[in-house]
Design an enzyme around this catalytic site. Sequence first.
Site, PDB file in Angstrom:
ATOM      1  N   CYS A  45       0.829  -1.208   0.000  1.00  0.00           N
ATOM      2  CA  CYS A  45       0.000   0.000   0.000  1.00  0.00           C
ATOM      3  C   CYS A  45       0.864   1.259   0.000  1.00  0.00           C
ATOM      4  O   CYS A  45       0.526   2.242  -0.666  1.00  0.00           O
ATOM      5  CB  CYS A  45      -0.955  -0.011   1.196  1.00  0.00           C
ATOM      6  SG  CYS A  45      -2.161  -1.356   1.097  1.00  0.00           S
ATOM      7  N   THR A  46       1.980   1.227   0.693  1.00  0.00           N
ATOM      8  CA  THR A  46       2.893   2.373   0.689  1.00  0.00           C
ATOM      9  C   THR A  46       3.511   2.542  -0.691  1.00  0.00           C
ATOM     10  O   THR A  46       3.613   3.665  -1.198  1.00  0.00           O
ATOM     11  CB  THR A  46       3.974   2.206   1.770  1.00  0.00           C
ATOM     12  OG1 THR A  46       3.327   2.161   3.046  1.00  0.00           O
ATOM     13  CG2 THR A  46       4.954   3.370   1.748  1.00  0.00           C
TER      14      THR A  46
END
EC number: 1.11.1.24
Length: 153
Positions: A45-46
């Site tokens: 997600c980062t």
Amino acid sequence: MKLAVGDPAPAFDLPTAGGGRVSLDDLRGAPAVIWFYPAANTTLCTTQACDLRDNHQMFVDAGYRVVGISPDPVPELDRFVSEQDLPYTLASDESHEAMTAYGAWGEKNMYGKLVQGTIRSTFAIDAEGTLTLVKYRVGTPKHIELLRTKLSL
């Protein structure tokens, strides 16, 4: 429920990082990219968030607003925005209502186990609120290229 190109975008109204709110009505009048992701400050997600950050000007230049939606509480989104210097809106859907309406919440396979969770998904919406791109199970490494190609950016 899965959505398709040409469907009306489901309405939502969610709290955002920084203390505001964002709704489908707020996005009317300009195109938008909405991406659903499982959890702030996790590896994939980062990576996805930072790819969108690094290419944000491309979306702005084309008139798009970018909104990320996850089940994280607002304080976690505030930390994510701060630590990753994210220039776009992040919204909290702790109830999973918006994710469910978009078909981005449901059964998925995690490490060989079937679980309920966020299905990494991306949608583009035109200025009138009609879906112009629907992509479920987005591959993080190819996310920007998918958007660049499908949205002619």
